[in-house]
Scaffold this motif. Sequence first.
Motif, PDB file in Angstrom:
ATOM      1  N   TYR A 112      23.705  33.839  45.949  1.00 30.90           N
ATOM      2  CA  TYR A 112      25.077  33.393  46.174  1.00 30.90           C
ATOM      3  C   TYR A 112      25.154  32.501  47.405  1.00 30.90           C
ATOM      4  CZ  TYR A 112      26.011  37.363  43.097  1.00 30.90           C
ATOM      5  OH  TYR A 112      26.007  38.238  42.041  1.00 30.90           O
TER       6      TYR A 112
ATOM      7  N   ARG B 214      28.581  34.445  36.087  1.00 27.45           N
ATOM      8  CA  ARG B 214      29.897  34.800  36.610  1.00 27.45           C
ATOM      9  C   ARG B 214      30.546  33.610  37.313  1.00 27.45           C
ATOM     10  NH1 ARG B 214      28.929  38.050  33.469  1.00 27.45           N
ATOM     11  NH2 ARG B 214      28.963  40.340  33.653  1.00 27.45           N
TER      12      ARG B 214
ATOM     13  N   SER C 185      38.397  39.204  37.690  1.00 26.61           N
ATOM     14  CA  SER C 185      38.110  39.162  39.126  1.00 26.61           C
ATOM     15  C   SER C 185      36.637  38.946  39.426  1.00 26.61           C
ATOM     16  CB  SER C 185      38.570  40.464  39.793  1.00 26.61           C
ATOM     17  OG  SER C 185      37.873  41.577  39.254  1.00 26.61           O
ATOM     18  N   GLU C 186      35.770  39.164  38.448  1.00 23.56           N
ATOM     19  CA  GLU C 186      34.333  38.995  38.653  1.00 23.56           C
ATOM     20  C   GLU C 186      33.877  37.562  38.394  1.00 23.56           C
ATOM     21  OE1 GLU C 186      31.907  41.835  36.598  1.00 23.56           O
ATOM     22  OE2 GLU C 186      33.416  43.417  36.792  1.00 23.56           O
ATOM     23  N   ILE C 187      34.763  36.728  37.862  1.00 26.47           N
ATOM     24  CA  ILE C 187      34.393  35.378  37.450  1.00 26.47           C
ATOM     25  C   ILE C 187      34.958  34.351  38.413  1.00 26.47           C
ATOM     26  CG2 ILE C 187      34.570  33.661  35.603  1.00 26.47           C
ATOM     27  CD1 ILE C 187      34.978  36.067  33.659  1.00 26.47           C
TER      28      ILE C 187
ATOM     29  N   VAL D  52      34.265  41.430  30.681  1.00 23.68           N
ATOM     30  CA  VAL D  52      34.054  41.175  32.105  1.00 23.68           C
ATOM     31  C   VAL D  52      35.422  41.011  32.745  1.00 23.68           C
ATOM     32  CG1 VAL D  52      33.031  39.641  33.838  1.00 23.68           C
ATOM     33  CG2 VAL D  52      31.897  39.944  31.625  1.00 23.68           C
ATOM     34  N   ASP D  53      35.667  41.674  33.865  1.00 22.50           N
ATOM     35  CA  ASP D  53      36.944  41.528  34.550  1.00 22.50           C
ATOM     36  C   ASP D  53      37.101  40.103  35.056  1.00 22.50           C
ATOM     37  OD1 ASP D  53      37.660  44.143  34.132  1.00 22.50           O
ATOM     38  OD2 ASP D  53      37.106  44.832  36.139  1.00 22.50           O
TER      39      ASP D  53
END
Length: 272
Positions: free
Chosen positions: A3, A39, A65-67, A62-63
């Motif tokens: 990241y 993501r 908020s995770e993307i 997948v939520d």
Amino acid sequence: MEYVRKDGVEVPKVGVGTWQMETQVAYESVSTALELGYRHVDTAQLYENEAGVGSAIADADVDRSEIFLTTKVNPAHRSVADIVESVRASLNRLEVDQVDLLLIHWPHPLADLPAVIDGLNECVRQGLTRFIGVSNFGVDRLKRAQNLSDVPIFTNQVLFHPWWPQRELLSYCQQEDVILTGYSPLANGGAIDDDLLAEIGRVYDKSGPQVAIRWATQHENVITIPMSTSREHLAENIDVFDFKLTRSEHDQITRPSYLKTGLSMVRGQIGV
């Protein structure tokens, strides 16, 4: 996954691009990518596939908020009101309340940059996006955008591959803590048959394209968004974090070439 950390968020270094994908193709590609562990998703108003991208995100296990979701404003929208209205339409197509990152797609020759930047800032003020950035800006224009903006310029999305390493721009972005988002990291297919990339890849049991993507992600403050509609290639493009190029290999791979870059751009335009 690795990241880049900026302004309190972690952005995956490899995302999935959706340029030149029709709506249904984008839906299938993004759905597969999310299933494989991506993501970070990139789209744009001009791609005319935001509805497919949004449906894929909505249907995924997948939520939201995770993307990390990016879209780009059509440069034809040059006033604050037009930019805001166009972004609201994008959110409707994407089926989300806000995007994580909003970019102006490229500098319009007739646009007033202060108005464009104010439009992006207004989208932050109204909660339509968390962060803003630019795309296809050179150093001088990027500096001007930074000076005009009330909020930090999060990224500059530009062409970035071994034959177009953007050294001056990259150095400036690193100094200014602006993420460089590289598109076309495989040079529109140019990395597929490159002998040097293939040779280095054999050392790590990786393909030439994987080496090109790893080259990009080993730069400080760089993320990349390769595009693919193939499940096999999507899986391959994200499977690049279990090896590390040496300094010597990295330097060998960096081969600035106007010719190869031009040829890759032609390939991209004609879909080769």
